[in-house]
Design an enzyme around this catalytic site. Structure first.
Site, mmCIF file in Angstrom:
data_model
loop_
_atom_site.group_PDB
_atom_site.id
_atom_site.type_symbol
_atom_site.label_atom_id
_atom_site.label_comp_id
_atom_site.label_asym_id
_atom_site.label_seq_id
_atom_site.Cartn_x
_atom_site.Cartn_y
_atom_site.Cartn_z
ATOM 1 N N ASN A 1 8.992 -102.270 -27.923
ATOM 2 C CA ASN A 1 9.130 -101.803 -28.799
ATOM 3 C C ASN A 1 8.954 -100.476 -28.971
ATOM 4 O OD1 ASN A 1 8.802 -103.780 -29.871
ATOM 5 N ND2 ASN A 1 6.536 -104.504 -30.253
ATOM 6 N N GLU B 1 12.296 -98.873 -28.610
ATOM 7 C CA GLU B 1 13.141 -99.084 -29.326
ATOM 8 C C GLU B 1 12.401 -97.753 -30.583
ATOM 9 O OE1 GLU B 1 14.360 -103.142 -31.169
ATOM 10 O OE2 GLU B 1 12.589 -102.691 -30.881
ATOM 11 N N GLU C 1 10.528 -97.204 -34.791
ATOM 12 C CA GLU C 1 10.615 -98.918 -34.479
ATOM 13 C C GLU C 1 11.791 -100.092 -35.046
ATOM 14 O OE1 GLU C 1 7.232 -101.415 -32.845
ATOM 15 O OE2 GLU C 1 8.648 -103.269 -33.551
ATOM 16 N N ASP D 1 15.628 -100.289 -33.860
ATOM 17 C CA ASP D 1 16.203 -101.394 -33.261
ATOM 18 C C ASP D 1 16.598 -101.475 -33.886
ATOM 19 O OD1 ASP D 1 15.083 -104.266 -33.596
ATOM 20 O OD2 ASP D 1 15.985 -103.808 -34.893
#
Lengths: 248, 248
Positions: B136, B139, B65, B69
């Site tokens: 999440n 990501e 994640e 991101d």
């Protein structure tokens, strides 16, 4: 394809004396000559000397700084992800924020020669406003390299010219203050038990701020806030360390 | 080279029924089959069902994640940079933060089918903790695509499968609240004059927080804080808009 066109174009262009000097500096700093000089010219131009292109819009290096910042963040994120396969995302996030902090970018920028290429209005700047000028220009330079030569090249620049030669990761890790660990350690030593309690969430429009209270043996010690519960806990623990005088 | 090895390896591997189902879902969501299934398996595995690999370390999707991101942030940054050549970095930063916000990522994740592939412990989760689970995981999925297929492929996935079909940029721009503009507009209408004053800087270890006070005709109205002066001004203006009841 774009790279080849840029490369061929650059062979047939004639440059002014000033442009040639910038090309030489870019080669010194990044390790290779620009294909297209334009983004580097913008990157090295602070808002104080930027021309207004149209009403309310200046062609300064701030847009490139925004782009370079995101490229830098990603490349460092990936490097740390692979370098530390057994560390959690909290560790990686904290370490990255230390590496890309204003202060460390400024230091690296000074070392590799950014002050020699940045143009700004010396009359209009106070000593204080120089503070992040070099670090910001370095980010803009990364943005320029990305536009000129693509992702792989800018990644190579970040790793080979910035991260590996100028950062001692072990040292950064050792000096990273983990206030929560410090508080827990201290509590165990004194047979006390710290607890972190989420007491409030403040809606700030399209993001939230968390408020965490830390107690030691049920006695409230400090509060902290942050954009995630983890960050708010660290902030509360930092406050608690100050109050309990656990600071080194 | 790595990509070719992965591709060839994937041809000779035999998969379980569950793995085949995941491969089909990944193909549906991303548009192509994984070369290496492992990162996708990790990406779709919430901490609540992750195995402990070694003491204190779980192979959950949180590391991916963190990686995803940063890839998402960079790709969106570059897209906006090129799409809006005459907008300043404040506009680009604000627009990006709207696009990659928890809320919008959750919505997109739901739309493209992330809920069907994520594994989590339904017993241990409260309804609230589901909130950002899908965003999440999305990501983490981007992180997996990056590891499996590299930068160009993950960039294509972000632009073609997420950003372009699911975000109406014009609408986001129109609804982005610029509190400072709103306050200035209101002041002009009422022949008043707002000023923003930097009254304090709080040292938070390796970052700084700025405190800005907004006054209207020299009367203090509100204070705001933020990691940059610009953000603190927006925060102060937001508070002032609430106090002066300028909210729509």
């Amino acid at each position: 394809m774009r790279l080849i066109v840029n490369r061929v174009t650059s062979l047939f262009k004639s440059y002014s004396k000033e442009e040639k000097a910038l090309i030489a500096s870019i080669k010194m700093i990044t390790g290779s000559k620009p294909f297209n000089l334009k983004p580097y010219q913008i990157a090295t131009q602070h808002t104080s000397v930027a021309k207004a292109l149209k009403k309310g819009f200046k062609e300064s290096n701030e847009r490139l700084e925004y782009l370079g910042d995101s490229v830098l963040g990603m490349v460092v994120a990936e490097y740390l992800f692979k370098r530390f396969p057994f560390k959690d995302e909290g560790f990686l996030t904290e370490l990255r924020s230390r590496i890309v902090s204003r202060e460390s970018l400024n230091n690296v920028a000074r070392t590799i020669g950014v002050p020699q290429i940045v143009r700004f209005d010396r009359k209009r700047k106070t000593p204080n406003s120089h503070k992040s000028l070099y670090g910001n220009t370095l980010e803009a330079l990364i943005g320029a390299i990305y536009l000129d030569k693509g992702f792989r090249h800018s990644r190579k620049f970040i790793l080979k010219k910035l991260l590996l030669p100028h950062f001692d990761l072990e040292e950064i890790i050792n000096t990273t203050k983990n206030y929560k660990s410090k508080l827990i350690e201290w509590s165990q030593k004194h047979s006390k038990s710290p607890t972190f309690e989420h007491i409030d969430t403040i809606d700030k429009g399209h993001y939230k701020e968390f408020i965490i209270e830390v107690k030691v043996d049920d006695e409230p010690i400090a509060k902290g806030h942050g954009l995630s519960k983890k960050k708010a806990e660290q902030d509360a623990a930092r406050e608690a360390c100050i109050i309990l005088e656990l600071e080194q």
